[in-house]
Design an enzyme around this catalytic site. Structure first.
Site, mmCIF file in Angstrom:
data_model
loop_
_atom_site.group_PDB
_atom_site.id
_atom_site.type_symbol
_atom_site.label_atom_id
_atom_site.label_comp_id
_atom_site.label_asym_id
_atom_site.label_seq_id
_atom_site.Cartn_x
_atom_site.Cartn_y
_atom_site.Cartn_z
ATOM 1 N N CYS A 114 -22.428 60.807 148.694
ATOM 2 C CA CYS A 114 -21.938 60.899 150.075
ATOM 3 C C CYS A 114 -21.734 59.538 150.736
ATOM 4 C CB CYS A 114 -22.876 61.752 150.922
ATOM 5 S SG CYS A 114 -23.157 63.391 150.243
ATOM 6 N N HIS A 247 -21.863 60.022 158.314
ATOM 7 C CA HIS A 247 -21.638 61.048 157.292
ATOM 8 C C HIS A 247 -21.877 62.421 157.908
ATOM 9 C CE1 HIS A 247 -21.703 63.402 153.766
ATOM 10 N NE2 HIS A 247 -23.013 63.491 153.669
ATOM 11 N N ASN A 277 -20.311 69.718 154.756
ATOM 12 C CA ASN A 277 -20.515 68.416 154.116
ATOM 13 C C ASN A 277 -19.520 68.274 152.956
ATOM 14 O OD1 ASN A 277 -21.423 66.202 152.699
ATOM 15 N ND2 ASN A 277 -23.578 66.762 152.776
HETATM 16 N N1 ACO Z 1 -29.552 81.466 155.206
HETATM 17 C C1 ACO Z 1 -30.651 82.080 155.679
HETATM 18 N N2 ACO Z 1 -31.900 81.680 155.406
HETATM 19 C C2 ACO Z 1 -32.031 80.593 154.601
HETATM 20 C C3 ACO Z 1 -30.941 79.916 154.081
HETATM 21 C C4 ACO Z 1 -29.649 80.398 154.408
HETATM 22 N N3 ACO Z 1 -28.528 79.798 153.960
HETATM 23 N N4 ACO Z 1 -31.380 78.889 153.317
HETATM 24 C C5 ACO Z 1 -32.720 78.918 153.369
HETATM 25 N N5 ACO Z 1 -33.115 79.944 154.144
HETATM 26 C C6 ACO Z 1 -34.483 80.338 154.488
HETATM 27 C C7 ACO Z 1 -35.471 79.924 153.385
HETATM 28 O O1 ACO Z 1 -35.509 80.904 152.372
HETATM 29 C C8 ACO Z 1 -36.752 79.886 154.183
HETATM 30 O O2 ACO Z 1 -37.231 81.203 154.367
HETATM 31 P P1 ACO Z 1 -38.815 81.528 154.269
HETATM 32 O O3 ACO Z 1 -39.439 80.720 155.375
HETATM 33 O O4 ACO Z 1 -38.863 83.008 154.482
HETATM 34 O O5 ACO Z 1 -39.215 81.057 152.920
HETATM 35 C C9 ACO Z 1 -36.325 79.347 155.544
HETATM 36 O O6 ACO Z 1 -34.909 79.606 155.638
HETATM 37 C C10 ACO Z 1 -36.588 77.873 155.706
HETATM 38 O O7 ACO Z 1 -36.082 77.178 154.560
HETATM 39 P P2 ACO Z 1 -36.136 75.625 154.471
HETATM 40 O O8 ACO Z 1 -35.445 75.172 153.242
HETATM 41 O O9 ACO Z 1 -37.566 75.185 154.678
HETATM 42 O O10 ACO Z 1 -35.276 75.245 155.731
HETATM 43 P P3 ACO Z 1 -35.137 73.877 156.475
HETATM 44 O O11 ACO Z 1 -35.565 74.078 157.893
HETATM 45 O O12 ACO Z 1 -35.711 72.738 155.723
HETATM 46 O O13 ACO Z 1 -33.553 73.723 156.493
HETATM 47 C C11 ACO Z 1 -31.837 72.447 155.444
HETATM 48 C C12 ACO Z 1 -32.870 73.536 155.267
HETATM 49 C C13 ACO Z 1 -30.801 72.917 156.453
HETATM 50 C C14 ACO Z 1 -31.160 72.191 154.114
HETATM 51 C C15 ACO Z 1 -32.555 71.201 155.982
HETATM 52 O O14 ACO Z 1 -33.648 70.849 155.159
HETATM 53 C C16 ACO Z 1 -31.628 70.052 156.066
HETATM 54 O O15 ACO Z 1 -30.786 70.015 156.923
HETATM 55 N N6 ACO Z 1 -31.774 69.054 155.190
HETATM 56 C C17 ACO Z 1 -30.872 67.959 155.117
HETATM 57 C C18 ACO Z 1 -30.145 68.134 153.871
HETATM 58 C C19 ACO Z 1 -28.677 67.855 153.984
HETATM 59 O O16 ACO Z 1 -28.071 67.833 155.006
HETATM 60 N N7 ACO Z 1 -28.169 67.656 152.830
HETATM 61 C C20 ACO Z 1 -26.807 67.407 152.667
HETATM 62 C C21 ACO Z 1 -26.627 66.704 151.402
HETATM 63 S S1 ACO Z 1 -27.393 65.195 151.448
HETATM 64 C C22 ACO Z 1 -26.452 64.209 152.231
HETATM 65 O O17 ACO Z 1 -25.331 64.472 152.445
HETATM 66 C C23 ACO Z 1 -27.080 62.982 152.654
#
Ligand code: ACO
Length: 320
Positions: A114, A247, A277
């Protein structure tokens, strides 16, 4: 020594626009509220079967060349940032060169996930400032939909396909004012596609895997730091930047970065809601959107920033 300035921008999103709720009909166990609240993403564009990164790059490049008023024959450097190349080799840059009808330009790919566009732009600037090249086509192009595990709802909802391009050319005045690039491979495990090619097959896991929370924390920390580093190089206060183009991964990362830099959100270009993304394509896609809708004007100071797998990160401060 010549400077390097942006002469034209262009982008392309595939026609197939997929809303969050459309993902449910594709079999993903998710909902619009979760995706919008956690990421800000409302839609992404997905390439047609058979449509490749060089196909998307081609249209974005034509649009950038048209804005710059140049033809393919005028370009002597082509750099494509992509983690989803058409082939193992030849490079997507060479395939793009052929589609454009250019012969003889330097052409190669950059793989910094990215951050790829920021890496590619920085490399192009150094070629131009050295005097070896006069006009570069710098592209970020991705078909991330091909490396997503559509059974992993924690990642497949986040990404989309697209391409963005700029024409960077030698000029008497800047242009690009400062750049800063970094990497730290010790974080390779928190975001990767761990498969490899062996004996004509992908061995191991061919899909994107991510520790979302670790990526989130890392991204917020380095994006604010690298922006300050760039500002310090030329003695510019980060609050005096006209537009921040980070980004486009996640609205919460973008908001946290802007807050750390002391910039209000009305000076931040946000397109993640419209295309998710798109990895290396995200920054030039956002740049193109804001130039074409008139928000970004000539003479303004723009901070471009990327962060991605590797981990890699970087920023480029430019006077548009
Ligand atoms: N829809 C519904 N529920 C979902 C989904 C979905 N798509 N995905 C996960 N969940 C649920 C999980 O199963 C979990 O449920 P549970 O509590 O019953 O087990 C709950 O949501 C929380 O899951 P987490 O993975 O802990 O959610 P988090 O709050 O960490 O959010 C996310 C996840 C959005 C990916 C977050 O960590 C984030 O924004 N990270 C940054 C990553 C990013 O942006 N990466 C892009 C690529 S890297 C880059 O470009 C630099």
């Amino acid at each position: 020594m010549a400077f390097a300035r942006v002469a034209g921008v262009g982008s392309y999103l595939p026609a197939n626009r997929v809303l969050n709720n459309d993902l449910i009909s594709l079999g993903v166990d998710t909902n619009d509220e979760w995706i919008v609240a956690r990421t800000g993403i409302k839609a992404r564009h997905l390439a047609e079967a058979g449509q490749t990164s060089s196909d998307l790059a081609f249209i974005a490049s034509e649009r950038a060349m048209e804005m710059a008023g140049v033809s393919a024959a005028d370009i002597d450097l082509i750099i494509v940032a992509t983690s989803t190349p058409d082939f193992v080799f030849p490079s997507t840059a060479c395939l793009l060169q052929n589609k454009l009808g250019n012969k003889g330009a330097v052409a190669f790919d950059v793989q910094a996930v990215c951050s790829g566009f920021i890496y590619a732009l920085t490399i192009a600037e150094k070629f131009i400032r050295s005097g070896s090249n006069k006009r570069a086509l710098v592209v970020g192009a991705e078909v991330f939909s091909r490396i997503l595990d559509w059974n992993d709802r924690g990642t497949c909802v986040l990404f989309g396909d697209g391409a963005g391009a700029v024409i960077l050319e030698a000029a008497d005045q800047p242009g690009i004012l400062a750049t800063a690039l970094h990497a730290d491979g010790s974080h390779h495990g928190i975001l990767s596609v761990p498969g490899n090619v062996c004996g004509g097959k992908v061995i191991g896991d061919p899909f994107l895997r991510m520790d979302g929370q670790a990526v989130f924390k890392f991204a917020v920390r380095v994006l604010a730091d690298v922006a300050k580093e760039c500002c310090d190089l030329v003695g510019v206060e980060s609050q005096s930047i006209d537009w921040l183009i980070p980004h486009q991964a996640n609205i919460r990362i973008i908001e946290a970065t802007a807050k750390k830099m002391g910039l209000p959100m009305n000076r931040v270009i946000v397109t993640v809601d419209q295309h998710g993304n798109t990895s290396a394509a995200s920054v030039p896609l956002a740049l193109d959107a804001a130039v074409r809708d008139g928000r970004i004007k000539r003479g303004q100071k723009i901070m471009l920033e990327g962060v991605g797998g590797g981990f890699t990160w970087g920023a480029a401060l430019l006077e548009f």
